[in-house]
Write a protein that holds these residues in place. Sequence first.
Motif, PDB file in Angstrom:
ATOM      1  N   THR A  23      47.685  23.702  24.692  1.00 17.03           N
ATOM      2  CA  THR A  23      47.478  24.582  26.149  1.00 17.03           C
ATOM      3  C   THR A  23      47.083  26.088  25.623  1.00 17.03           C
ATOM      4  O   THR A  23      46.350  26.709  26.305  1.00 17.03           O
ATOM      5  CB  THR A  23      49.009  24.607  26.947  1.00 17.03           C
ATOM      6  N   MET A  24      47.810  26.352  24.457  1.00 19.10           N
ATOM      7  CA  MET A  24      47.368  27.757  23.870  1.00 19.10           C
ATOM      8  C   MET A  24      46.201  27.948  23.715  1.00 19.10           C
ATOM      9  O   MET A  24      45.486  29.168  23.450  1.00 19.10           O
ATOM     10  CB  MET A  24      48.376  28.198  23.009  1.00 19.10           C
ATOM     11  N   LEU A  25      45.339  26.917  23.282  1.00 22.42           N
ATOM     12  CA  LEU A  25      44.120  26.959  22.703  1.00 22.42           C
ATOM     13  C   LEU A  25      43.114  27.777  23.238  1.00 22.42           C
ATOM     14  O   LEU A  25      42.116  28.317  22.895  1.00 22.42           O
ATOM     15  CB  LEU A  25      43.663  25.469  22.136  1.00 22.42           C
ATOM     16  N   GLY A  26      42.967  27.420  24.679  1.00 25.44           N
ATOM     17  CA  GLY A  26      42.102  28.163  25.491  1.00 25.44           C
ATOM     18  C   GLY A  26      42.126  29.471  25.598  1.00 25.44           C
ATOM     19  O   GLY A  26      41.133  30.309  25.452  1.00 25.44           O
ATOM     20  N   VAL A 333      53.709  31.028  27.151  1.00 26.00           N
ATOM     21  CA  VAL A 333      52.228  30.043  26.608  1.00 26.00           C
ATOM     22  C   VAL A 333      51.314  31.124  26.473  1.00 26.00           C
ATOM     23  O   VAL A 333      50.409  30.899  25.418  1.00 26.00           O
ATOM     24  CB  VAL A 333      51.962  29.013  27.329  1.00 26.00           C
ATOM     25  N   SER A 334      50.698  31.725  27.528  1.00 24.80           N
ATOM     26  CA  SER A 334      49.862  32.575  27.515  1.00 24.80           C
ATOM     27  C   SER A 334      49.838  33.858  26.483  1.00 24.80           C
ATOM     28  O   SER A 334      48.981  34.071  25.793  1.00 24.80           O
ATOM     29  CB  SER A 334      49.724  33.177  29.038  1.00 24.80           C
ATOM     30  N   SER A 372      43.262  42.739  25.960  1.00 27.64           N
ATOM     31  CA  SER A 372      43.590  41.419  25.805  1.00 27.64           C
ATOM     32  C   SER A 372      45.060  40.812  26.110  1.00 27.64           C
ATOM     33  O   SER A 372      45.391  39.932  26.935  1.00 27.64           O
ATOM     34  CB  SER A 372      43.149  40.723  24.444  1.00 27.64           C
ATOM     35  N   VAL A 373      46.008  41.492  25.606  1.00 29.60           N
ATOM     36  CA  VAL A 373      47.434  41.225  25.798  1.00 29.60           C
ATOM     37  C   VAL A 373      47.907  41.461  27.209  1.00 29.60           C
ATOM     38  O   VAL A 373      48.415  40.647  27.950  1.00 29.60           O
ATOM     39  CB  VAL A 373      48.545  42.272  24.952  1.00 29.60           C
ATOM     40  N   ILE A 374      47.225  42.398  27.845  1.00 28.89           N
ATOM     41  CA  ILE A 374      47.708  42.708  29.509  1.00 28.89           C
ATOM     42  C   ILE A 374      46.851  41.719  30.105  1.00 28.89           C
ATOM     43  O   ILE A 374      47.529  41.169  30.882  1.00 28.89           O
ATOM     44  CB  ILE A 374      46.963  44.080  29.870  1.00 28.89           C
ATOM     45  N   PHE A 375      45.686  41.425  29.993  1.00 25.64           N
ATOM     46  CA  PHE A 375      45.148  40.503  30.401  1.00 25.64           C
ATOM     47  C   PHE A 375      45.584  39.097  30.557  1.00 25.64           C
ATOM     48  O   PHE A 375      45.632  38.342  31.387  1.00 25.64           O
ATOM     49  CB  PHE A 375      43.381  40.411  30.131  1.00 25.64           C
ATOM     50  N   SER A 376      46.055  38.645  29.225  1.00 24.71           N
ATOM     51  CA  SER A 376      46.617  37.565  29.093  1.00 24.71           C
ATOM     52  C   SER A 376      48.077  37.066  29.765  1.00 24.71           C
ATOM     53  O   SER A 376      48.240  36.235  30.480  1.00 24.71           O
ATOM     54  CB  SER A 376      47.114  37.166  27.504  1.00 24.71           C
ATOM     55  N   GLY A 377      48.709  38.234  29.923  1.00 27.30           N
ATOM     56  CA  GLY A 377      49.849  38.350  30.724  1.00 27.30           C
ATOM     57  C   GLY A 377      49.668  37.988  32.043  1.00 27.30           C
ATOM     58  O   GLY A 377      50.328  37.449  32.841  1.00 27.30           O
ATOM     59  N   LEU A 378      48.735  38.752  32.762  1.00 29.69           N
ATOM     60  CA  LEU A 378      48.376  38.709  34.062  1.00 29.69           C
ATOM     61  C   LEU A 378      47.829  37.248  34.316  1.00 29.69           C
ATOM     62  O   LEU A 378      48.170  36.443  35.323  1.00 29.69           O
ATOM     63  CB  LEU A 378      47.271  39.559  34.501  1.00 29.69           C
ATOM     64  N   ILE A 379      46.963  36.538  33.327  1.00 29.02           N
ATOM     65  CA  ILE A 379      46.632  35.115  33.581  1.00 29.02           C
ATOM     66  C   ILE A 379      47.941  34.291  33.618  1.00 29.02           C
ATOM     67  O   ILE A 379      47.955  33.468  34.393  1.00 29.02           O
ATOM     68  CB  ILE A 379      45.777  34.889  32.485  1.00 29.02           C
ATOM     69  N   VAL A 382      49.536  35.005  36.985  1.00 28.72           N
ATOM     70  CA  VAL A 382      48.547  34.259  38.255  1.00 28.72           C
ATOM     71  C   VAL A 382      48.681  32.840  38.139  1.00 28.72           C
ATOM     72  O   VAL A 382      48.966  32.162  39.360  1.00 28.72           O
ATOM     73  CB  VAL A 382      47.179  35.027  38.268  1.00 28.72           C
ATOM     74  N   PHE A 383      48.469  32.217  37.001  1.00 31.76           N
ATOM     75  CA  PHE A 383      48.154  30.696  37.101  1.00 31.76           C
ATOM     76  C   PHE A 383      49.605  30.042  36.965  1.00 31.76           C
ATOM     77  O   PHE A 383      49.694  28.752  36.928  1.00 31.76           O
ATOM     78  CB  PHE A 383      47.042  30.577  35.743  1.00 31.76           C
ATOM     79  N   GLY A 384      50.632  30.792  36.820  1.00 35.49           N
ATOM     80  CA  GLY A 384      51.699  30.373  36.761  1.00 35.49           C
ATOM     81  C   GLY A 384      52.652  30.411  37.964  1.00 35.49           C
ATOM     82  O   GLY A 384      53.536  29.495  38.152  1.00 35.49           O
ATOM     83  N   LEU A 385      52.116  31.025  38.902  1.00 38.74           N
ATOM     84  CA  LEU A 385      52.770  31.145  40.246  1.00 38.74           C
ATOM     85  C   LEU A 385      52.946  29.889  41.023  1.00 38.74           C
ATOM     86  O   LEU A 385      54.008  29.590  41.540  1.00 38.74           O
ATOM     87  CB  LEU A 385      52.137  32.463  40.872  1.00 38.74           C
ATOM     88  N   TYR A 386      51.864  29.373  41.198  1.00 35.00           N
ATOM     89  CA  TYR A 386      51.628  28.161  41.839  1.00 35.00           C
ATOM     90  C   TYR A 386      52.738  27.145  41.471  1.00 35.00           C
ATOM     91  O   TYR A 386      53.312  26.434  42.122  1.00 35.00           O
ATOM     92  CB  TYR A 386      50.305  27.678  42.051  1.00 35.00           C
ATOM     93  N   PRO A 387      52.499  26.577  40.198  1.00 33.18           N
ATOM     94  CA  PRO A 387      53.435  25.970  39.619  1.00 33.18           C
ATOM     95  C   PRO A 387      54.872  25.988  39.788  1.00 33.18           C
ATOM     96  O   PRO A 387      55.694  25.101  40.071  1.00 33.18           O
ATOM     97  CB  PRO A 387      52.981  25.476  38.269  1.00 33.18           C
TER      98      PRO A 387
END
Length: 404
Positions: A23-26, A333-334, A372-379, A382-387
Motif C-alpha cells: 500500500t505504501m509503495l504507491g 501508512v501515507s 511532499s510530507v505535507i501533501f502525503s499527510g493530506l492524502i 482525504v483518502f482515509g476519511l471515507y473508510p
Amino acid sequence: MVIQTGKMAWSAVCANKMRTFLTMLGIIIGVAALIILVSIADGAGNSVSSQISQMGSNYLSVQISDNKENPLKLTEFMALFAEDEFAQTSPIGRTSVTGKSGYTDSSVNIYGTSGGYFDIMGMELYAGRTLKRTDLENCSYVIVISYDTAVEMFGRADVAGESLSLDGKSFLVIGVLSEDSASFSSTMMVRNGDDSSETVVLEGYIPYSTLSKLADNVLEIKQFYVSSADESSMDFAERKLQEILLARFENDEDAFSIQNQSEVLEAMEGVNDTMSMMLGGIAAISLVVGGIGIMNIMLVSVTERTKEIGIRKAIGAGKGSIMLQFLLEAVIVSLSGCVTGILFSFITLKVIGNVMESAMSVSMNIRVALLSVIFSGLIGIVFGLYPANKAANKKPIDALRYSG
C-alpha cells in the motif's frame, strides 16, 4: 484516549506488514519521482544559468540582418559606438582554419574581435595579454588562444611569445586564456559504448581586421557585443544603442535585433521554474494514485474488521474514537511511505550526483521534500476519511452479527 487510539492504529498497521508495504509503495514511488525529477530539473537549470552568468549579464548582443546595401565596416563601428553609455564594444566574426605547431596540426575555430570582448565576456588570462586597439589598426598577426588549444598544440600552457601557423600564416601567440575562460563549445563529451572520451574544440582570438583578410565571409560586421557601465544602466544603454542603430539603418527595426543578456538569464530562470512545476505536477499524479490505493486497502480493512468494530462499540467505544483510529492508520501508512520515498530519493540523487559530477550539481530540493510530507499527510487524511467514516457508522448489532 488519543494515545491509546494511536497505539491501536499502529498495531493494526503492523499486523500485516506485506500488505502495508504494498500500500505504501504507491506513495513511495510518487514521493521519490516528485523529489528526483524536480531536483534534477533544478540542477540542470542551475548549471545552464550558471554558465550564462559566468559570461556576464550586463551586455547586449546585436545581430544585423539587413545592411541596407551599406555594410558596417570596422572603422565606422569604432566611431559609431564611442559613447559614454557603453563600457565596451566589440565586433565578432568566426571562421575555421588549420592550425599547425611543429608536428601537430588540427582544426581551430578562429574568432575575429577586439580587446573589449574579453572584458565583456569576463574572460581571464593565464599568461600574456589580450588584443589592443593598435592590433586592430595595424591588422597585426597576433592571437590569444584558449588554455586547451595551448596544451593541444604546444604541449604546455605557458606559450606566450610562441608562433602558431594558421592556414600557412604565422601568428604570434600574445596571450593564453585561463582554463575556466573557455566558451560553451570548448569541450564536448563523446561516448562510445561504455567508454567516454573528451574531444577538445580548439579556439583562438585574433584582431577583427586581421580576420577580414583571412576569411571572405567576414568583410563586414554582422554581429557585435556592447556592455554597459553597470547592470543598473542596462536599459538606458539598450535604448541608446537602438537609437544609434535606427539612425544607421534608415529607421528599420527589422534590420537588426538586440538581445539583452540579463533578459536571457531571466527567461532561462522562468523556463527552469516552469519545467520544475510541470515535472512536479506529473509526479504528484502518482501520489494521488497512491492515495487511491490507501483508500482501497482501508475499505478492505474495515470490512475484514467489522466484528472488531462491533465489539469495540459494544464495550463503549464512541463513533469519534473508531473514526480516529482508522484515519490514523491511513495517515501512518501515507507518511511512512513518504519518509521511505524521501530516503530513497536522497540515496538516488547522491548516486546521480556522483555520476554526473562534471556535468551538473544535483542535490535534494528540501522545499519539495517538505511539500511532499505535507501533501502525503493530506492524502492520508482525504483518502482515509471515507473508510474511517464507514467504520464509525457501523451499527454494533450488525457488526457483531457479521460472519465475514
